[in-house]
Design a protein around this motif. Structure first.
Motif, PDB file in Angstrom:
ATOM      1  N   GLY A 175     -47.160 -27.661  -2.037  1.00 51.02           N
ATOM      2  CA  GLY A 175     -46.228 -27.372  -0.671  1.00 51.02           C
ATOM      3  C   GLY A 175     -46.333 -27.337   0.138  1.00 51.02           C
ATOM      4  N   ASP A 189     -46.253 -18.156  -5.238  1.00 54.59           N
ATOM      5  CA  ASP A 189     -44.914 -19.591  -4.777  1.00 54.59           C
ATOM      6  C   ASP A 189     -46.417 -20.654  -4.977  1.00 54.59           C
ATOM      7  OD1 ASP A 189     -42.057 -18.444  -4.682  1.00 54.59           O
ATOM      8  OD2 ASP A 189     -43.169 -17.757  -2.503  1.00 54.59           O
ATOM      9  N   ASP A 237     -46.489 -23.609  -7.208  1.00 52.47           N
ATOM     10  CA  ASP A 237     -46.128 -25.372  -7.106  1.00 52.47           C
ATOM     11  C   ASP A 237     -46.933 -25.822  -7.742  1.00 52.47           C
ATOM     12  OD1 ASP A 237     -43.493 -24.837  -6.383  1.00 52.47           O
ATOM     13  OD2 ASP A 237     -44.232 -24.438  -4.448  1.00 52.47           O
ATOM     14  N   ASN A 261     -47.359 -29.018 -10.729  1.00 48.94           N
ATOM     15  CA  ASN A 261     -47.342 -30.166 -10.000  1.00 48.94           C
ATOM     16  C   ASN A 261     -49.169 -30.523 -10.340  1.00 48.94           C
ATOM     17  OD1 ASN A 261     -44.967 -30.316  -8.779  1.00 48.94           O
ATOM     18  ND2 ASN A 261     -45.991 -29.756  -6.713  1.00 48.94           N
TER      19      ASN A 261
END
Length: 324
Positions: free
Chosen positions: A166, A188, A192, A196
């Motif tokens: 990200g 966070d 991600d 992903n």
């Protein structure tokens, strides 16, 4: 930049022809997927049988082409043309074609459809792929050398990692756009990355596990080697063939290129009829196996144009003989 209206399909083909050209087939999709993976499996078998340096070079060359074939299969699935069934396009192709090359089909689709609607404009999401051309022979040689040495491949994977975390906006082009990070914490980034990358990591775990179970875990190096070298080289050549050094225009007959592709090209830089790129941009709903027929129809109309000026508005570009 020249601005031209988008060509209407009804000006090029009648309703029956459009229906015929856009007819999809699960069988054709399965055939392409199984053939691609069959060649990949054959590469591993041949290398296990004869791990000679020349065999290594041959396998790296062929594997890179089959990895590009997976990318084209994923591309066609993003257009919904690889299979007739939606689930096969959106789910199966994502796992067996997109994940092995570290591309998520949903994110790719959002990116790629803008490329189609904005081709040749400043909003084209793939513009940076063609922007460096034309260039000098020395510059092109350096690009190819970086591809074959794995430098470009490592940079590509590093960029994808940053996108998965990200930190950068996702793209398959050369643009770099940093995303705001205010308020983000370590969890966070971990979230991600897990969201992903899990399919990509799962593929590599399965591939390595299968090769290890067969007693040849070292064959995994061939996949990684091709992915970091010949795959990147073929992708560069492919993007050059499609849009580099074309006119800066919104006319898809001028901002896109169709190229001839013999057996060697189809095995490396032009799998699955991707060389028929003008045809693809004219009608993205046409499956790969019908693009040659569409090409033949367009050429037949262009030939008739020379004898029938009344339809010159459709054929002017073809009749000019500027592109094949």
């Amino acid at each position: 930049m020249q601005t031209a209206p988008r060509r209407k399909l009804s000006d090029l083909f009648n309703r029956d022809e459009i229906a015929l050209l856009t007819e999809r087939s699960d069988w054709a999709g399965w055939r392409a997927v199984l053939f691609t993976w069959g060649v990949i499996a054959l590469c591993f078998v041949l290398l296990a049988w004869q791990p000679h340096p020349l065999m290594w070079l041959a396998v790296l060359a062929v594997l890179g082409g089959r990895q590009l074939s997976l990318a084209i299969l994923m591309h066609d699935a993003a257009h919904g043309t690889l299979f007739k069934r939606r689930w096969l396009n959106e789910v199966l192709a994502d796992y067996v074609c997109g994940s092995p090359i570290n591309v998520d089909i949903k994110r790719y689709k959002r990116h790629h459809l803008i490329h189609h609607s904005k081709t040749g404009t400043g909003e084209d999401t793939d513009l940076s792929l063609a922007a460096p051309f034309p260039t000098t022979r020395a510059s092109l040689a350096r690009k190819f050398l970086r591809d074959l040495c794995g430098i470009s491949g490592l940079k590509r994977e590093y960029g994808l990692l940053l996108m998965h975390l990200g930190l950068l906006r996702w793209t398959v082009a050369n643009d770099i756009e940093r995303l705001p990070q205010q308020g983000r914490r370590w969890h966070d980034y971990a979230r991600d990355a897990a969201r992903n990358m899990w399919k990509y990591l799962a593929f590599h775990a399965v591939l390595l596990g299968v090769l290890a179970a067969a007693g040849h875990a070292w064959l995994y190096l061939a996949w990684v080697g091709a992915y970091l070298t010949t795959y990147g080289l073929y992708m560069r050549i492919r993007s050059m063939a499609e849009h580099a050094c074309t006119e800066q225009s919104t006319d898809m007959l001028r901002n896109t290129r169709t190229t001839r592709a013999g057996l060697l090209a189809r095995a490396t830089v032009a799998p699955l009829r991707v060389n028929f790129h003008i045809e693809h941009h004219l009608m993205p709903a046409v499956p790969y196996h019908r693009l040659p027929a569409m090409h033949a129809m367009l050429r037949a109309r262009a030939a008739r144009c020379k004898r029938r000026p009344v339809i010159w508005t459709f054929c002017a570009w073809y009749a000019s003989g500027k592109k094949k």
